[in-house]
Write a protein that holds these residues in place. Structure first.
Motif, short mmCIF file in Angstrom:
data_model
loop_
_atom_site.label_atom_id
_atom_site.label_comp_id
_atom_site.label_asym_id
_atom_site.label_seq_id
_atom_site.Cartn_x
_atom_site.Cartn_y
_atom_site.Cartn_z
N MET A 4 0.80 -1.22 0.00
CA MET A 4 0.00 0.00 0.00
C MET A 4 0.84 1.28 0.00
SD MET A 4 -3.12 -0.94 -0.25
CE MET A 4 -4.06 0.53 0.19
N ARG A 5 2.14 1.14 0.16
CA ARG A 5 3.00 2.31 0.10
C ARG A 5 4.15 2.01 -0.86
NH1 ARG A 5 1.34 5.92 3.84
NH2 ARG A 5 3.16 7.22 3.47
N GLY A 6 5.11 2.93 -0.99
CA GLY A 6 6.20 2.74 -1.93
C GLY A 6 7.14 1.62 -1.52
N HIS A 7 8.02 1.26 -2.45
CA HIS A 7 9.05 0.27 -2.14
C HIS A 7 9.73 0.68 -0.83
CE1 HIS A 7 12.49 -2.36 -2.47
NE2 HIS A 7 13.30 -1.32 -2.43
N GLU A 8 10.15 1.92 -0.75
CA GLU A 8 10.46 2.59 0.51
C GLU A 8 9.89 3.98 0.37
OE1 GLU A 8 12.96 5.08 0.34
OE2 GLU A 8 13.28 4.68 -1.78
N GLU A 9 9.81 4.69 1.47
CA GLU A 9 8.99 5.91 1.48
C GLU A 9 9.43 6.94 0.44
OE1 GLU A 9 6.03 6.47 3.11
OE2 GLU A 9 6.31 4.32 3.30
N PRO A 49 -1.39 2.26 -10.60
CA PRO A 49 -2.73 2.78 -10.93
C PRO A 49 -3.58 3.00 -9.68
CG PRO A 49 -2.14 0.96 -12.39
CD PRO A 49 -1.09 1.01 -11.32
N ALA A 50 -4.29 4.09 -9.64
CA ALA A 50 -5.06 4.46 -8.45
C ALA A 50 -6.11 3.41 -8.09
CB ALA A 50 -5.72 5.81 -8.67
N GLN A 51 -6.69 2.76 -9.10
CA GLN A 51 -7.75 1.80 -8.80
C GLN A 51 -7.25 0.59 -8.01
OE1 GLN A 51 -6.76 2.69 -11.84
NE2 GLN A 51 -6.66 0.95 -13.27
N LEU A 52 -5.95 0.30 -8.14
CA LEU A 52 -5.41 -0.80 -7.36
C LEU A 52 -5.43 -0.49 -5.86
CD1 LEU A 52 -2.35 -2.10 -9.44
CD2 LEU A 52 -4.53 -3.24 -9.03
N PHE A 53 -5.17 0.77 -5.53
CA PHE A 53 -5.23 1.15 -4.12
C PHE A 53 -6.67 1.05 -3.60
CE2 PHE A 53 -1.27 3.31 -5.36
CZ PHE A 53 -0.43 2.84 -4.36
N GLU A 54 -7.61 1.41 -4.45
CA GLU A 54 -9.01 1.31 -4.04
C GLU A 54 -9.41 -0.16 -3.82
OE1 GLU A 54 -11.38 3.26 -6.93
OE2 GLU A 54 -10.30 5.18 -6.80
N THR A 55 -9.02 -1.01 -4.76
CA THR A 55 -9.37 -2.43 -4.67
C THR A 55 -8.74 -3.08 -3.45
OG1 THR A 55 -9.57 -2.60 -7.07
CG2 THR A 55 -9.23 -4.64 -5.85
N TRP A 56 -7.45 -2.89 -3.29
CA TRP A 56 -6.75 -3.54 -2.19
C TRP A 56 -6.99 -2.84 -0.85
CZ3 TRP A 56 -4.59 -8.22 -2.12
CH2 TRP A 56 -4.34 -8.84 -3.36
N GLY A 57 -7.37 -1.59 -0.90
CA GLY A 57 -7.72 -0.90 0.33
C GLY A 57 -8.92 -1.55 1.00
N ARG A 58 -9.80 -2.11 0.18
CA ARG A 58 -10.97 -2.81 0.74
C ARG A 58 -10.60 -4.18 1.31
NH1 ARG A 58 -13.24 -0.40 -3.98
NH2 ARG A 58 -12.98 -2.33 -5.17
N LYS A 59 -9.35 -4.60 1.04
CA LYS A 59 -8.88 -5.91 1.53
C LYS A 59 -7.83 -5.74 2.63
CE LYS A 59 -9.48 -8.01 -3.06
NZ LYS A 59 -8.80 -8.73 -4.17
N ASP A 60 -7.83 -4.60 3.28
CA ASP A 60 -6.86 -4.34 4.34
C ASP A 60 -6.89 -5.48 5.36
OD1 ASP A 60 -5.88 -3.41 6.97
OD2 ASP A 60 -5.58 -1.50 5.93
#
Length: 658
Positions: A244-249, A257-268
């Motif tokens: 959910m974050r960078g390889h390192e900060e 792609p932004a949609q991947l964060f949305e999809t996986w954010g629901r799978k926290d």
């Protein structure tokens, strides 16, 4: 997401929640400290906590885990004191690596965690060695090692899985497939539909699971562990997850792609498990808040404890002292004898005596079993000590060197025979980055000897004749030994086995059957790091080692009118500077003679040291006599021209006339 609790009690499930919540809240605090400049770097595992925590909970506490950047849950689940982890991340000398390593590049034998290196892949073979140690000891244990989907592209992945399968080792290989190797997406990493399919190619079982489901990870790994221990076989698990974050900060996430964060954010994994616990009335909102408050308070208390450690205090002496593990001083005399042995027989006798002396010593190498090795040095040892201790290996130098390190973690001594010194290049990383740096990084010794048949003079061409000792004399943490006589070969090899540090033992193969000498029939050791004066003279010093000793002695015998003072270094790291200085003081003229090529050869280091520390004793410039700066040729006439022996007379005459 469906959570199958099986036989887990409510109390156990609450404990699991605490274990997965703790690394998440620590990370959230670390990101604040990063912005405040109180830590310098951070590799975030937010979104992947279920894998590390589930794996740590499923394995026994005395079974080794080999984590990577995003496995904070391994460290916390093994109950490592938080304040010491904070000190580690701040680069404080009271951290696990005494300020010498970053974030998660450290280990702790007390917690059965092996520290990673940035090259990722070499970790996998270490798990092989640990599992081999369990088999040899008859222990019902397994090892577990992590890699990312990017790491599966490395040769070390192939080598480690192949060795584990061929040797039937109880190793659990866990792939954390989070979709990206830094910024490289999976479609640019591999073409198979799923990485777990690779298990079939190695003759092992595998499974692909939801890496964000804590109970699935725990239950799968617990069952796989039972299988590995029972069947004495490895297993591959591919855990699907997302970073959910960078390889390192500092690297950011703009490439995702932004949609991947949305999809996986629901799978926290933390949120989903928390919501499920509340849906099952195992925890309520107040209970969740109490757990968060308790962890938050613990984090703050441990940070205050870390802050009370005082300012960092680093000393030059401590840095130098920790490069090597302490070794016992060798003080015994060499027994008298009138027995002559060939160079090769002295080495074989040392191996035999070492196997008798050290019941925990394991020999590994290509064809060293029934065949007896490429030079027949190990002939008969497998019959005498068994194939479990004298082990044939697949053709994978990197994995076997890594396995040797894994054996060392479990208290074994290991020897790896390179069929030819040239082939060590494909295991270079394990030697210079794992074996060499281990004690300096986290105080763990690497009790490994690597034997390397080296040198030219036998018409073997450019890939079986190289003198590559200078590759390793540059690397702190290694000991480099290069005997020239049968007596030294036996005594130094026995000393190498007694030493807890990684020792590279070079054996000139042209000397194997051409040189004989007096060798006691009892065990003895010759101190590593002590040179030997083999011929006395007052005109010219020849500082040399290996075959160069015999070239120099041959010249000295034929030219008694020139007083040659010949010093056989015997060890190149650590180097006997006092012996060099004493010889320079006796003659004032110096030739540094070695078989390696001139440019970048070890003679340059010796010449530089003499120029810096013995300048007032010199009556002429230091001369280097070395091989031509070409690969080693196959044609014997060309090879003779290549070797420095062809130019030794000229070098000596030039100094005589100076």
């Amino acid at each position: 997401m469906f959570f199958d609790r099986k036989e887990l009690t409510n109390d156990q499930l609450v404990t699991f929640y605490r274990q997965i919540l703790l690394p998440r809240m620590i990370e959230e605090k670390m990101l604040v400290l990063l912005r405040q400049g109180k830590i310098s770097k951070w590799f975030s595992g937010i979104g992947q906590e279920a894998i590390a925590v589930g794996a740590a909970l499923a394995m026994q506490e005395d079974e080794w885990l080999l984590p990577l950047h995003r496995n904070l849950g391994v460290f916390t689940s093994r109950k490592m004191p938080l304040h010491k982890l904070f000190l580690q991340w701040q680069g404080h000398p009271e951290g696990y690596s005494k300020g010498r390593e970053r974030s998660f590049h450290f280990g702790s034998k007390a917690h059965h965690i092996c520290g990673m290196i940035s090259h990722l892949g070499p970790q996998l073979a270490i798990a092989d060695g640990i599992a081999l140690a369990h088999l040899l000891a008859g222990e019902e244990k397994a090892s577990l090692v992590f890699t990312g989907e990017g790491g599966t592209s490395e040769g070390d992945f192939h080598e480690a899985l192949n060795v584990a399968a061929v040797w039937n080792l109880p190793v659990i290989f866990v792939i954390e497939n989070n979709g990206y190797g830094l910024s490289t997406p999976v479609e640019e990493q591999y073409r198979c539909s799923q990485l777990v399919d690779r298990a079939k190619g190695y003759g092992m079982e595998g499974v692909r699971i939801d890496g964000n489901n804590l109970l699935t990870v725990y239950d799968t790994i617990r069952g796989v562990r039972e299988y590995c221990v029972r069947e004495k076989k490895p297993y591959l698990i591919e855990c699907m997850t997302f970073r959910m974050r960078g390889h390192e900060e500092a690297s950011g996430t703009k490439y995702v792609p932004a949609q991947l964060f949305e999809t996986w954010g629901r799978k926290d994994p933390v949120v989903l498990f928390e919501n499920w616990l509340m849906s099952q009335a195992i925890l309520d909102a107040d209970g969740v808040e109490r757990e968060r408050q308790r962890i938050r308070a613990t984090i703050e208390e441990e940070l205050q404890l870390a802050g009370a450690a005082g300012p960092a205090d680093f000393t030059f002496q401590d840095e130098i002292a920790d490069v090597y593990a302490p070794a016992s001083e060798i003080t015994g005399e060499i027994p008298g004898s009138d027995r002559e042995l060939r160079f090769i027989d002295a080495i074989k006798e040392a191996l035999d005596e070492a196997l008798q002396t050290h019941e925990n010593l394991i020999l590994m190498g290509q064809d060293i079993g029934a065949y007896g090795g490429a030079f027949k040095i190990t002939d008969g040892l497998a019959d005498k000590y068994g194939v479990a201790r004298v082990r044939n290996t697949p053709l994978c130098e990197s994995a076997i060197l890594g396995a040797a390190l894994g054996l060392s973690l479990e208290g074994y001594k290991a020897m790896v025979e390179m069929q030819f010194a040239d082939f060590v290049s494909v295991g270079f990383n394990q030697i210079v980055n794992n074996l060499a740096k281990l004690h300096y990084r986290w105080g763990q010794s690497a009790d490994v000897v690597v034997r390397l048949p080296t040198g030219a003079g036998v018409g073997a061409g450019p890939f079986h004749s190289q003198s590559n000792e200078a590759w390793f004399t540059h690397v702190p943490g290694l000991k480099v030994v290069y005997p020239s006589s049968p007596q030294d070969a036996k005594g130094l090899l026995l000393a190498a086995f007694a030493d807890p540090n990684p020792v590279l033992f070079f054996e000139h193969k042209a000397l194997y059957r051409s040189i004989t000498g007096i060798v006691p029939d009892t065990a003895y050791q010759i101190p590593i790091g002590k040179a030997r004066q083999v011929h006395q003279g007052n005109d010219i010093s020849i500082i040399t080692y290996g075959a160069g000793v015999h070239w120099a002695l041959e010249f000295a015998t034929a030219h008694m009118e020139i007083g040659l003072d010949i010093v056989d270094l015997r060890t190149l790291q650590p180097l006997d500077y006092d012996a060099i200085r004493q010889s320079v003081m006796r003659t004032g003229k110096v030739i540094v003679l070695h078989e390696d090529t001139l440019t970048g050869g070890f003679g340059g280091e010796i010449a530089a040291w003499i120029g810096e520390h013995c300048f007032e004793y010199l009556d002429a410039p230091v001369t280097r006599c070395a091989a031509l700066d070409t690969p080693v040729p196959f044609n014997t006439t060309l090879e003779t021209q290549f070797l420095p022996k062809a130019r030794l007379r000229e070098a000596i005459q030039r100094l005589v006339s100076y």
